[in-house]
Scaffold this active site. Structure first.
Site, short mmCIF file in Angstrom:
data_model
loop_
_atom_site.label_atom_id
_atom_site.label_comp_id
_atom_site.label_asym_id
_atom_site.label_seq_id
_atom_site.Cartn_x
_atom_site.Cartn_y
_atom_site.Cartn_z
CB CYS A 125 -0.86 -0.07 1.18
SG CYS A 125 -1.81 1.30 0.88
CG HIS A 146 -4.15 -3.32 2.99
ND1 HIS A 146 -3.04 -2.66 3.39
CD2 HIS A 146 -4.79 -1.94 2.13
CE1 HIS A 146 -2.97 -1.61 3.41
NE2 HIS A 146 -3.88 -0.56 3.17
CD GLU A 149 -2.49 -5.96 4.74
OE1 GLU A 149 -2.40 -4.44 5.74
OE2 GLU A 149 -1.36 -6.29 4.22
#
Length: 208
Positions: free
Chosen positions: A79, A185, A187
């Protein structure tokens, strides 16, 4: 061992938890010596470019990150961390980046249809331009990933690995040498994101 850089601007808990889920050992650190000993480095980031780059400099890690990347150690920016990899950004002024990937960071606003919301927030599909790149090892054309951003990379055609459409072609994955970046992202991107982290964990270095 993967070193996740802690310089005050990243969502470190969820990232480390995701690395753990795919069996990757990691440490969250702001220490230069730990980054130097690590096999790989992840540079996360949320917030504004200028603030983040200043925190990297104030922490003394700016030069360390550049040196480790140029030595061939695999580095992944996520990001805002991806955006910091570029030469400069026009987010609230003009700011110098790490200079590890050619190109610049510019606002989505003005480049996309005014009907589209800024920030781009939500799921979008990937169009993979270089499926043979090792970070795409477990990712397939059309897989969805989660974005949250108001700025994007431009003039970086040589480094593009995968893109997403949001009125413009948004660089989703970039690479130069042993340096990779994801605008989305991993995650927060479910199994697709985990597969990208897993692939990064299997990387071998190559100098820029």
């Amino acid at each position: 061992m993967i070193a996740v850089i802690d310089y005050g601007v990243g969502n470190l808990f969820s990232l480390r938890a995701s690395l753990e889920r795919v069996g990757l050992e990691s440490v969250v650190t702001g220490e230069r010596a730990v980054l130097e000993k690590a096999d790989k480095i992840i540079l996360p980031g949320v917030g504004a470019f200028g603030d983040a780059i200043n925190k990297l400099k104030e922490s003394g890690l700016f030069d360390t990150v550049v040196k480790q990347a140029r030595s061939g150690k695999p580095l992944l920016g996520i990001c805002l961390g991806m955006q910091l990899l570029f030469e400069k950004s026009y987010e609230y002024g003009e700011h110098q980046g790490l200079g590890l990937i050619e190109g610049e960071i510019a606002p989505l606003d003005g480049d996309i249809d005014p009907k589209l919301k800024v920030p781009q927030m939500g799921w979008n599909s990937l169009h993979i331009l270089k499926p043979a790149d090792p970070i795409m090892k477990y990712t397939r054309e059309g897989d969805y990933v989660y974005y949250v951003h108001s700025f994007y990379a431009k003039h970086c055609e040589k480094s593009l690995i995968a893109v997403s459409d949001y009125g413009v072609s948004v660089p989703g994955v970039v690479r130069q040498g042993s340096v990779w970046g994801t605008q989305f992202h991993p995650e927060k991107s479910g199994n697709v994101g985990l597969s990208i982290l897993r692939a990064f964990g299997e990387m071998e270095g190559s100098a820029i």
